[in-house]
Design a protein around this motif. Structure first.
Motif, PDB file in Angstrom:
ATOM      1  N   CYS A   1       1.011  -1.194  -0.235  1.00 34.01           N
ATOM      2  CA  CYS A   1      -0.030  -0.222   0.222  1.00 34.01           C
ATOM      3  C   CYS A   1       0.927   1.567  -0.182  1.00 34.01           C
ATOM      4  CB  CYS A   1      -0.588  -0.229   1.410  1.00 34.01           C
ATOM      5  SG  CYS A   1      -0.200  -0.040   2.100  1.00 34.01           S
TER       6      CYS A   1
ATOM      7  N   MET B   1      -0.045   4.164  -2.925  1.00 35.19           N
ATOM      8  CA  MET B   1      -0.265   5.604  -2.648  1.00 35.19           C
ATOM      9  C   MET B   1       1.057   6.616  -2.645  1.00 35.19           C
ATOM     10  SD  MET B   1      -1.673   5.413   1.558  1.00 35.19           S
ATOM     11  CE  MET B   1      -0.598   4.284   2.623  1.00 35.19           C
TER      12      MET B   1
ATOM     13  N   ILE C   1     -11.433   7.940   3.969  1.00 36.37           N
ATOM     14  CA  ILE C   1     -10.657   6.372   4.546  1.00 36.37           C
ATOM     15  C   ILE C   1     -11.040   5.632   5.333  1.00 36.37           C
ATOM     16  CG2 ILE C   1      -7.915   5.805   5.340  1.00 36.37           C
ATOM     17  CD1 ILE C   1      -7.276   8.088   3.742  1.00 36.37           C
TER      18      ILE C   1
ATOM     19  N   THR D   1     -10.627   1.780   6.483  1.00 36.78           N
ATOM     20  CA  THR D   1      -9.234   0.830   6.675  1.00 36.78           C
ATOM     21  C   THR D   1      -8.588   0.170   7.874  1.00 36.78           C
ATOM     22  OG1 THR D   1      -7.245   0.075   5.981  1.00 36.78           O
ATOM     23  CG2 THR D   1      -7.065   2.291   7.318  1.00 36.78           C
TER      24      THR D   1
ATOM     25  N   CYS E   1      -1.433   8.339   4.009  1.00 38.79           N
ATOM     26  CA  CYS E   1      -2.840   8.524   3.745  1.00 38.79           C
ATOM     27  C   CYS E   1      -3.757   9.922   4.199  1.00 38.79           C
ATOM     28  CB  CYS E   1      -3.601   7.815   5.545  1.00 38.79           C
ATOM     29  SG  CYS E   1      -3.979   6.072   4.979  1.00 38.79           S
TER      30      CYS E   1
ATOM     31  N   ALA F   1     -10.937  10.197   8.709  1.00 39.72           N
ATOM     32  CA  ALA F   1     -10.679   8.428   7.851  1.00 39.72           C
ATOM     33  C   ALA F   1     -10.602   7.602   9.388  1.00 39.72           C
ATOM     34  CB  ALA F   1      -8.654   9.071   8.428  1.00 39.72           C
TER      35      ALA F   1
ATOM     36  N   ASP G   1      -9.253   2.196   0.731  1.00 42.58           N
ATOM     37  CA  ASP G   1      -8.932   1.471   1.722  1.00 42.58           C
ATOM     38  C   ASP G   1      -7.783   0.690   1.779  1.00 42.58           C
ATOM     39  OD1 ASP G   1      -8.121  -0.352   3.268  1.00 42.58           O
ATOM     40  OD2 ASP G   1     -10.351  -1.659   3.608  1.00 42.58           O
ATOM     41  N   PRO G   2      -6.250   1.245   2.025  1.00 46.18           N
ATOM     42  CA  PRO G   2      -4.343   0.831   1.927  1.00 46.18           C
ATOM     43  C   PRO G   2      -4.857  -0.840   2.484  1.00 46.18           C
ATOM     44  CG  PRO G   2      -4.858   2.328   4.098  1.00 46.18           C
ATOM     45  CD  PRO G   2      -6.299   2.176   3.211  1.00 46.18           C
TER      46      PRO G   2
END
Length: 234
Positions: free
Chosen positions: A21, A25, A36, A38, A77, A87, A190-191
């Motif tokens: 990720c 990113m 976000i 996650t 993020c 987030a 969503d990483p």
């Protein structure tokens, strides 16, 4: 698709990319996602009781190594999230304070610690955990929701034959979180996509998604799962 294929295709939305990720990113623009949501590894070396699933990638490091792994991800993020946005980061008891610090150092304003209460509890000799925490973090000043909800959310775990990931989060829980701060066609990122729960929650709330997943088997499961539901998405 892998990262190179995603880039070559123009980095389309409603895509899950099989890659690290952090590397993914780095290919995203500043201020490019609306929210976000996650569920990162908690660094607890989680071992599923039934032995059905393998361990979780990057979940068994020294805390020094984990800090070096996680802080750059949190920084990215913050960079890719639009100003005035939110987030959500899931976390466990032992990693909760660490994630709070990661968020603060990245630039977030940690607004609330949400508690997800499950319908059953885990194992333990003194106490048996029945909840997980979710940090709600602000970048700038998000809009005020139409209705404030409780910071304690009761929602059943995913169990039995429906379970595709040892730590899979229920789609309905994710939808509750998304509905607080999204409008139609918001882009959800969503990483740590896992088996695609965030993607499904995004589409079921009339939003779009982008996600990364490093584990190839979970990545394949996410594509299969989303493919089976595309008839209701578009």
């Amino acid at each position: 698709m892998n990262l190179q294929e995603w880039i070559k295709k123009g980095k389309p939305i409603n895509s899950i990319v099989c890659c690290d990720c952090l590397e993914g990113m780095k290919q995203m623009e500043d201020n490019s996602v609306d929210l976000i949501l996650t569920d990162p590894p908690y660094n607890i070396n989680f071992k599923p009781q039934r032995g059905t699933f393998d361990g979780i990638e990057n979940d068994n490091k020294s805390w020094e190594e984990f800090n070096k792994f996680m802080q750059p991800i949190m920084n990215e993020c913050f960079r890719v999230l639009k100003n005035g946005s939110v987030a959500y980061f899931f976390t466990g008891f032992s990693s909760s304070s660490a994630f709070y610090q990661y968020a603060i150092k990245a630039g977030f304003n940690v607004k609330c610690q949400i508690v997800w209460v499950k319908n059953n509890f885990g194992t333990g000799y003194h106490f048996r955990p029945q909840h997980e925490d979710i940090w709600c973090c602000f970048k700038g000043r998000p809009h005020v929701p139409e209705k404030a909800i409780s910071s304690v959310i009761f929602e059943k775990k995913v169990n039995g034959v429906d379970l595709l990931h040892s730590c899979e989060k229920p789609v309905n829980l994710l939808k509750i979180l998304l509905k607080q701060y999204t409008k139609m066609n918001s882009l959800i990122f969503d990483p740590f996509m896992g088996v695609g729960s965030t993607a499904i929650a995004a589409k079921e709330t009339n939003n779009n998604f982008i996600g990364f997943e490093i584990d190839e088997e979970y990545y394949k499961s996410s594509l299969k799962r989303i493919g089976e539901q595309t008839h209701s998405f578009w």
